[in-house]
Scaffold this active site. Structure first.
Site, PDB file in Angstrom:
ATOM      1  N   GLY A  12      -3.483 -20.103  -3.985  1.00  0.00           N
ATOM      2  CA  GLY A  12      -3.155 -19.877  -5.392  1.00  0.00           C
ATOM      3  C   GLY A  12      -4.332 -19.648  -6.307  1.00  0.00           C
ATOM      4  O   GLY A  12      -4.278 -20.003  -7.487  1.00  0.00           O
ATOM      5  N   ASN A 108       1.946  -6.415  -8.267  1.00  0.00           N
ATOM      6  CA  ASN A 108       1.288  -6.998  -7.109  1.00  0.00           C
ATOM      7  C   ASN A 108      -0.213  -6.752  -7.202  1.00  0.00           C
ATOM      8  O   ASN A 108      -0.654  -5.730  -7.717  1.00  0.00           O
ATOM      9  CB  ASN A 108       1.836  -6.359  -5.824  1.00  0.00           C
ATOM     10  CG  ASN A 108       1.155  -6.894  -4.567  1.00  0.00           C
ATOM     11  OD1 ASN A 108       1.147  -8.097  -4.337  1.00  0.00           O
ATOM     12  ND2 ASN A 108       0.580  -6.008  -3.776  1.00  0.00           N
ATOM     13  N   HIS A 110      -3.476  -6.189  -4.817  1.00  0.00           N
ATOM     14  CA  HIS A 110      -3.842  -5.862  -3.432  1.00  0.00           C
ATOM     15  C   HIS A 110      -5.362  -5.786  -3.330  1.00  0.00           C
ATOM     16  O   HIS A 110      -6.012  -5.167  -4.177  1.00  0.00           O
ATOM     17  CB  HIS A 110      -3.227  -4.527  -3.012  1.00  0.00           C
ATOM     18  CG  HIS A 110      -3.483  -4.194  -1.583  1.00  0.00           C
ATOM     19  ND1 HIS A 110      -2.792  -4.791  -0.546  1.00  0.00           N
ATOM     20  CD2 HIS A 110      -4.384  -3.357  -1.006  1.00  0.00           C
ATOM     21  CE1 HIS A 110      -3.249  -4.323   0.607  1.00  0.00           C
ATOM     22  NE2 HIS A 110      -4.208  -3.444   0.354  1.00  0.00           N
ATOM     23  N   GLU A 148       9.947   0.187  -3.442  1.00  0.00           N
ATOM     24  CA  GLU A 148      10.446  -0.077  -2.093  1.00  0.00           C
ATOM     25  C   GLU A 148       9.428   0.279  -1.006  1.00  0.00           C
ATOM     26  O   GLU A 148       9.459  -0.273   0.085  1.00  0.00           O
ATOM     27  CB  GLU A 148      11.758   0.676  -1.865  1.00  0.00           C
ATOM     28  CG  GLU A 148      12.905   0.156  -2.742  1.00  0.00           C
ATOM     29  CD  GLU A 148      14.202   0.898  -2.501  1.00  0.00           C
ATOM     30  OE1 GLU A 148      14.451   1.269  -1.339  1.00  0.00           O
ATOM     31  OE2 GLU A 148      14.955   1.104  -3.468  1.00  0.00           O
ATOM     32  N   ASP A 151       3.041  -1.056  -1.007  1.00  0.00           N
ATOM     33  CA  ASP A 151       1.810  -0.707  -1.743  1.00  0.00           C
ATOM     34  C   ASP A 151       1.825   0.729  -2.272  1.00  0.00           C
ATOM     35  O   ASP A 151       0.768   1.354  -2.422  1.00  0.00           O
ATOM     36  CB  ASP A 151       0.567  -0.915  -0.862  1.00  0.00           C
ATOM     37  CG  ASP A 151       0.389  -2.358  -0.423  1.00  0.00           C
ATOM     38  OD1 ASP A 151       0.766  -3.260  -1.191  1.00  0.00           O
ATOM     39  OD2 ASP A 151      -0.117  -2.592   0.688  1.00  0.00           O
ATOM     40  N   ALA A 180     -13.048  -8.887  -8.946  1.00  0.00           N
ATOM     41  CA  ALA A 180     -11.980  -7.923  -9.232  1.00  0.00           C
ATOM     42  C   ALA A 180     -10.626  -8.585  -9.454  1.00  0.00           C
ATOM     43  O   ALA A 180     -10.050  -8.479 -10.532  1.00  0.00           O
ATOM     44  CB  ALA A 180     -11.890  -6.896  -8.106  1.00  0.00           C
ATOM     45  N   GLU A 181     -10.109  -9.296  -8.456  1.00  0.00           N
ATOM     46  CA  GLU A 181      -8.739  -9.798  -8.541  1.00  0.00           C
ATOM     47  C   GLU A 181      -8.518 -10.722  -9.733  1.00  0.00           C
ATOM     48  O   GLU A 181      -7.539 -10.580 -10.478  1.00  0.00           O
ATOM     49  CB  GLU A 181      -8.366 -10.531  -7.251  1.00  0.00           C
ATOM     50  CG  GLU A 181      -8.283  -9.630  -6.033  1.00  0.00           C
ATOM     51  CD  GLU A 181      -7.844 -10.392  -4.791  1.00  0.00           C
ATOM     52  OE1 GLU A 181      -6.924 -11.221  -4.903  1.00  0.00           O
ATOM     53  OE2 GLU A 181      -8.427 -10.165  -3.717  1.00  0.00           O
TER      54      GLU A 181
END
Length: 207
Positions: A12, A108, A110, A148, A151, A180-181
């Site tokens: 997390g 999301n 990635h 659907e 990515d 980055a994230e």
């Protein structure tokens, strides 16, 4: 206030970045209404509890088949009445019914620069292993809307990270998260919550 549910599978750290940014005012106009994990023993549930965010676990191991798990997962999501669902290291494919019901309301993070090192089988440390095996000099992270296709949704933002000569998958993973994230995901949530972006003709535009 945008009602936000965060879905996680592991420790997390992206969830914590969201919690910290919301607490410091780096994300505005949101309410973190719930955390959902597919794993009952991960630290992310402790992070949610410490922040006073309701958290539940919905594990596929508790159901006879994938269909029943998907039904329970969607019911858990619906129970929080979210405006936005954030997949912050959620390593289980979400059901098509959820993608359709929450169209353009699921994002999301990635750990690569999509379309590189993404799609089926590219998740977690595997992404960084593939990047190092290919010998790329630049990697990074991408935030995108979920469709659907794995990515394949409209890209919201990307940030590059340099690959160092002595990198291991673990060291690269950590640096991509830090550089980055943990920056991109809170920014994307803030942009959505404050109406700065929209999806038009399959692409994200800034208003």
């Amino acid at each position: 206030m945008l009602r936000v549910v965060v879905m996680v599978s592991g420790g997390g750290t992206n969830l914590q970045a969201i919690i910290d940014k919301a607490a410091s005012g780096g994300i505005t106009n949101i309410q973190l209404v719930g955390v959902i994990s597919n794993n009952k023993t991960v630290k992310s549930l402790e992070r949610a509890k410490a922040a006073g965010i309701p958290a539940v676990s919905v594990s596929p191991r508790d159901y006879e088949n994938r269909e029943l798990f998907h039904q329970a997962l969607l019911e858990a999501v619906d129970g929080f009445s979210p405006d936005l669902i954030v997949l912050a290291g959620f390593l289980v494919a979400i059901p098509t019914a959820m993608v359709q019901k929450y169209e353009n309301r699921i994002i999301n993070i990635h750990p690569s620069l999509i379309p590189s090192f993404c799609g089926v089988g590219c998740y977690g440390l595997k992404v960084h292993e593939k990047a190092l095996a290919r010998g790329v000099k630049i990697t990074g992270a991408t935030v995108h809307f979920v469709t659907e296709g794995m990515d394949e949704g409209p890209i919201i933002s990307q940030k590059s990270v340099e690959v160092e000569e002595n990198d291991t998958p673990e060291s690269l993973q950590r640096r991509v998260m830090e550089q980055a994230e943990w920056i991109l995901l809170p920014q994307a949530i803030d942009d959505i919550a404050n109406g700065r972006i929209a999806v038009e003709n399959g692409r994200v535009i800034r208003k």
